[in-house]
Design an enzyme around this catalytic site. Structure first.
Site, mmCIF file in Angstrom:
data_model
loop_
_atom_site.group_PDB
_atom_site.id
_atom_site.type_symbol
_atom_site.label_atom_id
_atom_site.label_comp_id
_atom_site.label_asym_id
_atom_site.label_seq_id
_atom_site.Cartn_x
_atom_site.Cartn_y
_atom_site.Cartn_z
ATOM 1 N N SER A 52 0.795 -1.230 0.000
ATOM 2 C CA SER A 52 0.000 0.000 0.000
ATOM 3 C C SER A 52 0.826 1.279 0.000
ATOM 4 O O SER A 52 0.311 2.346 -0.334
ATOM 5 C CB SER A 52 -0.946 0.012 1.207
ATOM 6 O OG SER A 52 -0.216 -0.080 2.421
ATOM 7 N N ASP A 347 -3.683 8.045 8.011
ATOM 8 C CA ASP A 347 -4.509 7.157 8.819
ATOM 9 C C ASP A 347 -3.605 6.432 9.804
ATOM 10 O O ASP A 347 -2.513 6.919 10.105
ATOM 11 C CB ASP A 347 -5.320 6.194 7.935
ATOM 12 C CG ASP A 347 -4.427 5.346 7.022
ATOM 13 O OD1 ASP A 347 -3.224 5.169 7.336
ATOM 14 O OD2 ASP A 347 -4.933 4.851 5.996
ATOM 15 N N HIS A 350 -0.559 4.922 7.166
ATOM 16 C CA HIS A 350 0.014 5.542 5.975
ATOM 17 C C HIS A 350 0.251 7.049 6.132
ATOM 18 O O HIS A 350 -0.568 7.737 6.748
ATOM 19 C CB HIS A 350 -0.927 5.320 4.785
ATOM 20 C CG HIS A 350 -1.294 3.889 4.578
ATOM 21 N ND1 HIS A 350 -2.453 3.339 5.091
ATOM 22 C CD2 HIS A 350 -0.657 2.889 3.919
ATOM 23 C CE1 HIS A 350 -2.516 2.060 4.758
ATOM 24 N NE2 HIS A 350 -1.444 1.756 4.050
#
Length: 367
Positions: A52, A347, A350
């Site tokens: 991610s 978040d 990240h």
């Protein structure tokens, strides 16, 4: 299971929640390209593998948090499959190389062949690792399989010249460890598992080289103990040093292994008639993130001192919810800060676009 392992176990379930549906940087971005336009190691295309931290839209399923509001509110103004409010590491690397951000593999058929040939392809899927995780998406080995299939395709989409002049970005951000602890939980077995992860990373890097990519950049692990999911129990005031200690062990082994491989590469090139250079670089994500969190260093784009660097911009209203969570009636179950540029973390895992911009300023000498 001790407290620190319980936190890592929680990290695993946060990773799964990214797919559950419950769950200015722009100035810096432009300046990086201008300041480093003539770097000699730059390639013509960027091929991306990993998770991610570099995924720019490969997960098309609507239950991915990256496809939910408020992800993407800074760039491109709506959810784009990036796990941030805006641009991620891949975007900054591409800009620095002077190419467009590579097309996500999942949507390659939706763009023209010419667009694909302009920039490269992103094979990274959020939530994946070098081994399988419970996220049913391509792990690193499978991602390289996909690259090899396109590499050998008769269409000529990826030519020999493209590969030889390209750069590969490989991101490893911790999903293997969250999966291991969720399915095993053994503190005694953690160091042997770290060895196995690093060994597999090296298998992957060697394979990418055999497929013709001359320059490879791989990320070290960032300070996982400083992720908001681990600092939340401490009111976002301090990092978990126990978790960071195993991260440092991973990074130590990775550096040893990469140094050894680079020596082998140098020796091979010395006895080879080929004049093309080849090398593997490690991006020190650990120090880059920690420098920002601790407010030290200056970086090429200048240091922005975040007031609460361990507190995310977007987080759930309680431990049951995450950024982007809604209840069964569609009611918002998350808190969003007023200005994402004021936060390093977007978040619980990240960075924001601004966070990535500042971290990237520490990496440009390797690209």
């Amino acid at each position: 299971m001790d407290f620190n392992l319980k936190l890592l176990f929680t990290f695993f379930f946060f990773t799964l929640s990214l797919f559950s549906g419950q769950g200015s940087a722009g100035g810096f971005y432009g300046n990086l390209r201008h300041r480093h336009r003539s770097h000699p190691s730059r390639g013509t295309k960027l091929f991306v593998f990993g998770d991610s931290y570099v995924d720019t839209g490969n997960i098309l399923f609507p239950f991915s948090s990256a496809e939910q509001f408020p992800y993407g509110i800074t760039f491109p103004g709506k959810p784009s499959g990036r796990f941030s409010d805006g641009r991620v590491l891949t975007d900054f690397a591409a800009k620095h190389l002077g190419v467009k951000s590579p097309i996500p593999f999942s949507i390659r058929s939706e763009v023209g062949e010419e667009r694909l040939k302009e920039s490269g392809i992103n094979f990274a899927f959020g939530g994946t690792g070098v081994f399988n995780t419970l996220v049913p998406l391509p792990n690193m080995t499978t991602q390289i399989d996909l690259f090899e299939q396109l590499r050998d395709d008769e269409s000529g989409l990826i030519s020999n010249r493209d590969v030889h002049l390209s750069l590969a970005l490989v991101s490893v951000s911790g999903n293997d460890y969250s999966f291991y602890l969720a399915t095993n939980g053994s503190a005694q077995g953690l160091k042997p598992f770290i060895n196995s992860v690093v060994n597999q990373i090296m298998v992957d890097l060697r394979r990418i080289r055999r497929l013709g990519v001359k320059k490879i950049v791989v990320t070290g692990l960032g300070p996982l103990g400083c992720l908001p999911i681990f600092t939340a129990p401490f009111s976002f005031k301090q990092c978990n040093q126990t978790i960071n200690s195993f991260v440092q062990f991973h990074n130590f082994l990775l550096k040893q292994a990469v140094d050894k491989l680079n020596k082998q590469i140098t020796k091979q090139q010395h006895y080879s008639s080929s004049s093309s250079s080849s090398k593997i670089f490690i991006l020190d994500v650990y120090d880059a993130f920690l420098s920002i969190i601790q407010g030290r260093g200056s970086g090429r784009v200048g240091l922005l001192k975040f007031k609460t660097p361990l507190k995310p911009c977007c987080f759930g209203v309680s431990s049951e919810f995450e950024c982007g969570s809604v209840d069964e009636q569609g009611n918002k179950k998350f808190v969003l800060c007023n200005d994402p540029k004021s936060a390093f973390f977007w978040d619980s895992v990240h960075p924001t676009q601004t966070g990535w911009a500042h971290a990237f300023s520490s990496f440009t000498s390797f690209l």
